[in-house]
Design an enzyme around this catalytic site. Structure first.
Site, PDB file in Angstrom:
ATOM      1  N   GLU A  29      78.669  37.440  47.476  1.00  0.00           N
ATOM      2  CA  GLU A  29      80.128  37.026  47.081  1.00  0.00           C
ATOM      3  C   GLU A  29      79.326  36.325  46.128  1.00  0.00           C
ATOM      4  O   GLU A  29      78.591  34.961  46.837  1.00  0.00           O
ATOM      5  CB  GLU A  29      80.861  37.069  48.222  1.00  0.00           C
ATOM      6  N   GLU A  60      81.727  40.937  53.987  1.00  0.00           N
ATOM      7  CA  GLU A  60      81.518  40.634  55.067  1.00  0.00           C
ATOM      8  C   GLU A  60      80.689  42.379  55.333  1.00  0.00           C
ATOM      9  O   GLU A  60      79.139  41.960  55.965  1.00  0.00           O
ATOM     10  CB  GLU A  60      81.509  39.624  55.990  1.00  0.00           C
ATOM     11  N   PHE A  83      79.447  31.699  54.069  1.00  0.00           N
ATOM     12  CA  PHE A  83      79.088  29.782  55.210  1.00  0.00           C
ATOM     13  C   PHE A  83      79.133  30.621  56.513  1.00  0.00           C
ATOM     14  O   PHE A  83      79.758  32.200  56.477  1.00  0.00           O
ATOM     15  CB  PHE A  83      80.635  29.652  55.075  1.00  0.00           C
ATOM     16  N   ASP A  85      79.692  30.967  59.095  1.00  0.00           N
ATOM     17  CA  ASP A  85      81.375  30.965  59.944  1.00  0.00           C
ATOM     18  C   ASP A  85      81.523  32.137  59.489  1.00  0.00           C
ATOM     19  O   ASP A  85      82.418  32.909  60.948  1.00  0.00           O
ATOM     20  CB  ASP A  85      82.151  30.191  60.002  1.00  0.00           C
ATOM     21  N   PHE A  86      81.352  32.739  57.998  1.00  0.00           N
ATOM     22  CA  PHE A  86      81.408  33.848  58.144  1.00  0.00           C
ATOM     23  C   PHE A  86      81.217  35.394  58.727  1.00  0.00           C
ATOM     24  O   PHE A  86      81.199  36.188  58.931  1.00  0.00           O
ATOM     25  CB  PHE A  86      81.166  34.716  57.495  1.00  0.00           C
ATOM     26  N   HIS A 129      84.498  26.205  58.291  1.00  0.00           N
ATOM     27  CA  HIS A 129      83.406  25.721  57.182  1.00  0.00           C
ATOM     28  C   HIS A 129      82.675  25.171  57.347  1.00  0.00           C
ATOM     29  O   HIS A 129      81.685  24.680  56.265  1.00  0.00           O
ATOM     30  CB  HIS A 129      84.203  26.069  55.846  1.00  0.00           C
TER      31      HIS A 129
END
Lengths: 324, 352
Positions: A29, A60, A83, A85-86, A129
């Site tokens: 992205e 994702e 990130f 976290d994703f 994040h």
């Protein structure tokens, strides 16, 4: 020799591999036209074109699925998860699909790909994040996990990851992006599964990763001022794990400290402590001590985030107390 | 109250449309049709054998049979080129057979033998044969639609004209990965073909009770700027024609397609499920809309002799008998196999 930022090293590492091997492609992205939200991938679109450097939708699963399917059929993809976290929204692809393909097919198919991601805290981004998720990753059999702490290591481990025939999760630390370091001229290729001893000292072994490495080094300076000399080891690679370097050091120093940014429970240091407890027990002269972020979500306020992460003062104080 | 308007558990019965008799005159070579006939029998007879092996206690774990749904796999198996890619679901025995994998390694895999297709490490839900273009059966709903896109993208980057097909059930159309994958394929005009085998039940729940559109895959296509084709998934000719069109479109750079094949599984969702939630009238109607006897009759109508068809059925049966015995007498995997093929070096080492 040139001085690069850790941020610049990302693009340098990717570019080195894309120049070498036309089957290396890169997707994520905002990675192409915008050069990455952290400006880590600026210039790649211009050099390699839109067929090899692809801006994706915010999808994702589609990103990692595309990387996996491409890896199974002859390409060497590098995918960015912006990130770390994703990873939580595409963990199926990582844990169920990419990690298990080679085993479930008994070696018939493999996924030679790299997933790189901005990991860690320090930027005041709050709980969604800022996480350090390297310990999630190392819990899954079938993926390799690396987390460089310097620009030179980033380029070298990126190259080793791209060239590895198995899937590698490469965690860049967001707070390290502005840091600088010397990078040798010419092609840089490192090796997965090799820890690095950054400093030698006979009083204790301190094992750290990513952002915790410079903090451990700072602590080592502070301890030295008080006459305590510690060895600092940058683990660099959690899977494969260079236990030999750690065990050899503990055999010399007789004490072990881990400095971990991941929250306490099942952090990577717990595995190292377990290994040293089993294989290096008779070398130890005192308890193993883990210095970690507490088992908490991360807060956004600078004061609270700083309190949560291990810093040089806490590392120094903990080691001094433990060594008596 | 579901959006379909029916009280929970009282969904409407969905009956099959009659077979389209005009497809007898479709422009499909007779030898292609013979191959469609053979592949449907290969799938049906293998699935029936696997069911028998369950009852004998020889197949452990779970297994998802495609009895009644053979036409779609067979049609794509015939229509695809050898180097094209198939990605199937946990209900993937048929799709694996359709790409040319023989019954012996499949039965061996289900019996947990060393001679299994993937050495006993995959099992019923993870049949894979890269050399046949069978890129795997995927047991977590939705993911492989995204993965098929990767194979399609790779073909584009490498400059080949290979296509990738993802087979999935109606239930998959409600997971995020479906929507991510279709949007992605449409946006980059990837040569991906999305084939929904709509058998009316996501697992035990009717798809109509949990989905606000009639055609769970096809009706979503316009949202991604795509046309979709709805076909009788129990008519191999109908699916074959749709497959040919989608493959040609993908190969020539025309981008992805969605095909929704209406079908019915004659048994339950898995080994554990007798499928008793299905109304008798619906089951009876779909049993009468069986792809295999219809196709048999169609070939007779086209002038193929009964003796030729009977001979094919007999050949398939003999091969499955032989494969069953070979698989039964094969050894279990060696203990060392536990430790192999986590990594490309053949091993499983994670520390020094």
């Amino acid at each position: 020799m040139a001085e690069l930022t850790y941020r610049e090293a990302v693009a340098a590492g990717i570019a080195q591999e894309m120049r070498r091997d036309p089957s290396v492609v890169f997707l994520g992205e905002d990675v192409a036209g915008a050069g990455g939200v952290f400006k880590t991938t600026a210039g790649l679109l211009e050099e390699f074109g839109p067929d090899r450097v692809v801006d994706t939708p915010i999808s994702e699963q589609a990103i990692l699925g595309a990387a996996m399917g491409a890896a199974m059929t002859g390409l060497r993809p590098i995918a960015e998860i912006m990130f770390s976290d994703f990873f939580a929204v595409c963990w199926d692809l990582v844990a169920n699909e990419i990690a298990k393909t080679r085993y479930m097919t008994d070696g018939m198919a493999g996924c030679p790909l790299v997933i790189r991601s901005g990991n860690g805290a320090g930027l005041r981004f709050g709980a969604q994040h800022s996480q350090s998720i390297e310990n999630w990753a190392m819990a899954v059999p079938g993926v390799k996990v690396v987390a460089p702490s310097t620009p030179a290591d980033l380029i070298g481990l990126m190259a080793a990851s791209v060239r590895d025939p198995d899937p590698v999760l490469l965690f860049e630390h967001k707070a390290l992006y502005p840091t600088k370091g010397d990078v040798p001229d010419g092609e840089i290729v490192d090796e997965l599964g090799k820890a690095r001893v950054l400093r030698d000292g006979s009083d204790a072994t301190v094992v750290a990763l990513a952002l915790m490495v410079p903090r451990a080094m700072e602590a080592a300076d502070m301890l030295a001022a008080d006459g305590i000399e510690v060895t600092v080891i940058d683990v660099r690679s959690l899977v494969p794990l260079d236990t030999a370097t750690i065990l050899a050091s503990v055999a010399e120093t007789s004490r072990l400290f881990t400095v971990e940014e991941n929250p306490r429970l099942c952090g990577w240091g717990a595995e190292i402590c377990s290994i040293v407890g089993e294989d290096g027990f008779w070398d130890l002269d005192g308890p193993i001590v883990r210095i970690t972020t507490p088992h908490l979500p991360l807060a956004s306020a600078p004061k609270l985030e700083d309190l949560a992460l291990p810093d040089a003062d806490r590392v120094t104080a903990t080691i001094k107390t433990a060594l008596g | 109250m579901p959006l379909s308007g029916a009280p929970y558990g009282e969904h409407g019965i969905v009956l099959p449309e009659p077979f389209d008799e005009s497809l007898k005159d479709a422009p499909i070579d007779l030898e292609v049709r013979i191959e469609l006939f053979r592949k449907q029998h290969e799938i049906r007879q293998l699935e029936k054998r696997i069911y028998d092996l369950f009852l004998q206690g020889l197949v452990r774990g779970t297994s998802h049979l495609s009895i009644g749904m053979e036409a779609t796999g067979a049609a794509f198996g015939v229509a695809l080129r050898r180097d094209d890619y198939s990605f199937a679901t946990y209900r993937g025995h048929g799709h694996t057979v359709a790409r040319g994998v023989g019954p012996e390694p499949i039965i061996g895999e289900l019996l947990g033998r060393a001679t299994g297709l993937v050495g006993g490490k995959g099992g019923s839900m993870h049949l894979t044969s890269v050399e046949h273009g069978m890129m795997g059966c995927y047991a977590i709903i939705g993911a492989h639609l995204c993965i098929a896109n990767g194979a399609a993208w790779s073909a584009k980057v490498r400059g080949t004209d290979q296509v990738a097909v993802a087979f999935f059930g109606d239930g998959a159309t409600n997971i995020g990965a479906f929507h991510e994958a279709v949007n992605y394929a449409a946006n980059y005009r990837l040569p991906t073909i999305f084939v929904c085998e709509n058998n009316l039940y996501m697992e035990y729940t009717p798809i109509a009770e949990v989905t606000p559109v009639k055609h769970p895959a096809a009706d979503r296509a316009p949202a991604y700027g795509m046309d979709a084709t709805v076909v009788d998934g129990n008519d191999a000719d109908a699916v074959y024609l749709a497959a040919q069109a989608a493959i040609e479109r993908a190969r020539s750079g025309g981008g992805p397609s969605i095909i929704e094949a209406k079908t019915y599984r004659q048994g339950g969702h898995s080994r554990a499920d007798p499928g008793q939630y299905r109304p008798d009238r619906e089951v009876e109607a779909w049993l009468a809309h069986d792809p295999i006897p219809m196709y048999h009759q169609r070939l007779l109508d086209l002038g193929v002799g009964e003796d030729r068809l009977t001979a094919i059925i007999g050949e398939v049966a003999a091969e499955i008998d032989r494969a069953t015995e070979a698989a039964k007498s094969a050894p279990e995997p060696a203990a060392e196999a536990l430790w192999t093929n986590v990594w490309a070096d053949g091993g499983s080492q994670w520390r020094n």
